[in-house]
Structure formats: C-alpha cells, structure tokens
Design a protein around this motif. Structure first.
Motif, PDB file in Angstrom:
ATOM      1  N   GLU A   8      13.869  -2.970 -11.068  1.00 26.24           N
ATOM      2  CA  GLU A   8      12.929  -2.542 -10.030  1.00 26.24           C
ATOM      3  C   GLU A   8      11.629  -3.310 -10.241  1.00 26.24           C
ATOM      4  O   GLU A   8      10.991  -3.212 -11.287  1.00 26.24           O
ATOM      5  CB  GLU A   8      12.678  -1.035 -10.097  1.00 26.24           C
ATOM      6  CG  GLU A   8      11.839  -0.531  -8.920  1.00 26.24           C
ATOM      7  CD  GLU A   8      11.761   0.990  -8.867  1.00 26.24           C
ATOM      8  OE1 GLU A   8      10.707   1.528  -9.255  1.00 26.24           O
ATOM      9  OE2 GLU A   8      12.767   1.615  -8.454  1.00 26.24           O
ATOM     10  N   LEU A   9      11.233  -4.075  -9.208  1.00 29.75           N
ATOM     11  CA  LEU A   9      10.047  -4.919  -9.270  1.00 29.75           C
ATOM     12  C   LEU A   9       9.081  -4.527  -8.159  1.00 29.75           C
ATOM     13  O   LEU A   9       9.512  -4.310  -7.018  1.00 29.75           O
ATOM     14  CB  LEU A   9      10.434  -6.389  -9.121  1.00 29.75           C
ATOM     15  CG  LEU A   9      11.450  -6.931 -10.136  1.00 29.75           C
ATOM     16  CD1 LEU A   9      11.864  -8.353  -9.761  1.00 29.75           C
ATOM     17  CD2 LEU A   9      10.881  -6.900 -11.546  1.00 29.75           C
ATOM     18  N   PRO A  10       7.787  -4.432  -8.462  1.00 32.25           N
ATOM     19  CA  PRO A  10       6.820  -4.064  -7.421  1.00 32.25           C
ATOM     20  C   PRO A  10       6.693  -5.161  -6.377  1.00 32.25           C
ATOM     21  O   PRO A  10       6.824  -6.355  -6.675  1.00 32.25           O
ATOM     22  CB  PRO A  10       5.515  -3.882  -8.209  1.00 32.25           C
ATOM     23  CG  PRO A  10       5.691  -4.697  -9.447  1.00 32.25           C
ATOM     24  CD  PRO A  10       7.150  -4.645  -9.778  1.00 32.25           C
ATOM     25  N   ASP A  11       6.468  -4.728  -5.121  1.00 33.71           N
ATOM     26  CA  ASP A  11       6.178  -5.682  -4.052  1.00 33.71           C
ATOM     27  C   ASP A  11       5.198  -5.044  -3.089  1.00 33.71           C
ATOM     28  O   ASP A  11       4.703  -3.944  -3.316  1.00 33.71           O
ATOM     29  CB  ASP A  11       7.454  -6.141  -3.344  1.00 33.71           C
ATOM     30  CG  ASP A  11       8.185  -5.014  -2.622  1.00 33.71           C
ATOM     31  OD1 ASP A  11       7.621  -3.897  -2.530  1.00 33.71           O
ATOM     32  OD2 ASP A  11       9.308  -5.237  -2.141  1.00 33.71           O
ATOM     33  N   VAL A  12       4.899  -5.736  -2.002  1.00 31.99           N
ATOM     34  CA  VAL A  12       3.880  -5.259  -1.062  1.00 31.99           C
ATOM     35  C   VAL A  12       4.309  -3.961  -0.378  1.00 31.99           C
ATOM     36  O   VAL A  12       3.476  -3.205   0.113  1.00 31.99           O
ATOM     37  CB  VAL A  12       3.575  -6.333  -0.001  1.00 31.99           C
ATOM     38  CG1 VAL A  12       2.909  -7.538  -0.645  1.00 31.99           C
ATOM     39  CG2 VAL A  12       4.849  -6.761   0.723  1.00 31.99           C
TER      40      VAL A  12
END
Length: 319
Positions: free
Chosen positions: A285-289
C-alpha cells in the motif's frame, strides 16, 4: 276474544273495547302468531332493511356464513377481498334479508345489531392488543438487534483472526532508510550492487550482471519474501535518479534455483509504504494523491488498483 287494536281481552259479544274504546272491528287477534311483516316498498325489501352493516364489513366471511350469504366468502380471496368487504358493508343487510328466514323486521334488526356489536367489539379488542404489543415490542426488537450485533461482531472478529492467521509477514517499506542491505542472499544466488572500472553501476546476481542500464545505479533490494515451492520474491527499489517529480518506483525479482525474472515497475512515486504477505500473495500500500494505491503480487502477476500491470518499454527495469 281480543281487541284488534290494543290486544286487550274482550267479551265475546262486546262491540267496543273496554280498554281503548275502539270498535271490535275486524274481530279477534291471535297473539300466539308473529305480527305480519312490514310492507315491502322496494323490490321485496321492506323499509328499515337497507343500510350500512358493520357486522358484514368487519366480520365479512364469518358474517357471510352466519347469514347464508355465501358470496361473502370471496372476502378471503387475495386482492378482490377488499372490494368484497366494502360491498358487504353496503349490501350485506339486503342479502341477509333475502337469504335467511326472519320472524319479523324487529327480529332481523335485532340479530344484525348483535353482529355489528360483535364486529366492533372484536375490532376494538384487536386494536388494543396491537397497541399493547407495540408498547412492549421495542424491548424485544432491541434484544434481537443486540443479538444480531453480537453475532456480527463475533463474525467480524473471526474474520480478523482468520486474516491475521493467514498473514505471513507485515511491516513498512522505505527506500530512503539508512539500513538498507547492500547485498542480499537469494535462492538464485547473491544479489549485489557493484561499481565497474569505468564508474558505471550494475546489479549482479551470483557475480553475473543482471542490470546495467541507465537505472542500474539507482536499483537496490529492499527485502525478500519467501514463497512456496522454493521460490522467492525480492522487492526492489529504483530511486535517486528520477528527480524531484518522482522519488521512487518499485519492482519485484521473482527468483528460484534457475534464476530471476523481473516484474514491471509500479508505484506512485512515493518512497514509503506498507506491506502484508498472506501465503504467496504480497500486498503493498503506497500513498498517492487519492489517498492510497494497492499493489498485489500473486502468481507472478502484478495488479495495481485492480488493473494488471503489463511489461512495456516504459516500465522495464532492465532498461
């Protein structure tokens, strides 16, 4: 001999009644017989018969049986039953007069009045019982809801326990961490980074060059995931040479005794994220906009936010 006007007993030869004073007239009256029915004025229906019947309306099919008005049993038929119920209310008294023998109009009205009283009484009793049931029902409903909530919570906890039991590993990833491994031992051999004599960088596996392209100087292993069947998935980062607009991309090396195979690169350009391994499935799980992007590796296929990531010239880590 009785007076034909008031019914008082008269002497056999009396010309006038000693009680009402009227002439004997038509002769004696036999009080043992019922009085003649009221004159009919509308198709054989005497005055006083027509009118609304609460008994027929409220008790409908029960009233129909008691008054031999068999058509009223249609009140039991779905959909048309409501129409029949109102029709019984309007026409029930007339049907009852025609379908059953009555001693007199007074007898008829007396019986129909009792039907109405019973119908109204039963309806009121049903309403009272419904109100009482509604007053006490919330407690029972609350108990049912509490029981449902308990079952739901128990099921949720069971699912969490089941998921936790299936978790092989979980943790955080950070391509900017200070303690990243310079080399990594894998089932296919030692994965290492080296600098060539000309100053170029390369990623090697067992001493053989694996990547020597433009990005090789910025590619390095983050961690290894053990899979079934003697296989291994090595999470790699490609970082540092991409500029400020995209800090890091990732890819996997799928390793076994015969060698390694890279997956396409993926990511949101964020350097940090989290991972969960469940058996042979690895979820990042990677943060994005939009909040977060989910990447899953399973059976050698990378799926990002529900879409399969295919290998192209733009996401090939060997370039």
């Amino acid at each position: 001999m009785f007076c034909s006007h008031c019914g008082a007993q008269m002497a056999p030869d009396a010309a006038y009644c000693s009680v009402c004073g009227k002439a004997a007239g038509a002769g004696p009256v036999n009080l043992d017989k019922p009085s003649a029915p009221a004159p009919h004025t509308d198709g054989g229906i005497p005055d006083g018969v027509k009118g609304w019947s609460w008994g027929a309306f409220l008790l409908n099919w029960i009233w129909a049986i008691g008054n031999r008005s068999w058509i009223g049993l249609l009140a039991l038929v779905p959909y048309v039953g409501w129409i029949v119920v109102f029709w019984l209310g309007f026409k029930g008294r007339e049907m009852a007069w025609k379908n059953k023998q009555w001693d007199s109009l007074e007898h008829f009205n007396r019986v129909q009045r009792k039907w109405s009283q019973w119908g109204i009484g039963i309806t009121i009793a049903a309403i009272v019982l419904a109100v009482l049931a509604a007053m006490f029902a919330p407690d029972a409903v609350d108990l049912d809801l509490d029981a449902d909530r308990t079952v739901t919570v128990q099921r949720s906890e069971a699912l969490v326990r089941a998921n936790d039991a299936a978790v092989t590993a979980r943790g955080l990833i950070d391509s900017n961490a200070d303690n990243l491994p310079a080399s990594l031992s894998t089932v296919a051999g030692l994965l290492d980074r080296r600098t060539n004599a000309d100053g170029s960088r390369a990623v090697t596996l067992g001493g053989k060059v694996l990547f020597s392209g433009e990005d090789a100087g910025w590619q390095f292993p983050l961690r290894s995931f053990t899979l079934s069947g003697g296989k291994e998935a090595i999470l790699m980062a490609s970082s540092g040479g991409r500029g400020a607009s995209c800090e890091t991309m990732f890819f996997f090396l799928l390793a076994d005794a015969s060698g390694v195979k890279p997956t396409p690169m993926f990511g949101t350009c964020a350097a940090r994220g989290s991972f969960v391994q469940r058996g042979d499935a690895i979820e990042l799980e990677l943060p994005d906009v939009n909040g977060a992007s989910t990447i899953v590796l399973e059976d050698g296929v990378v799926v990002e936010d529900g879409q399969v990531v295919s290998l192209t010239g733009m996401n090939d880590p060997s370039r």
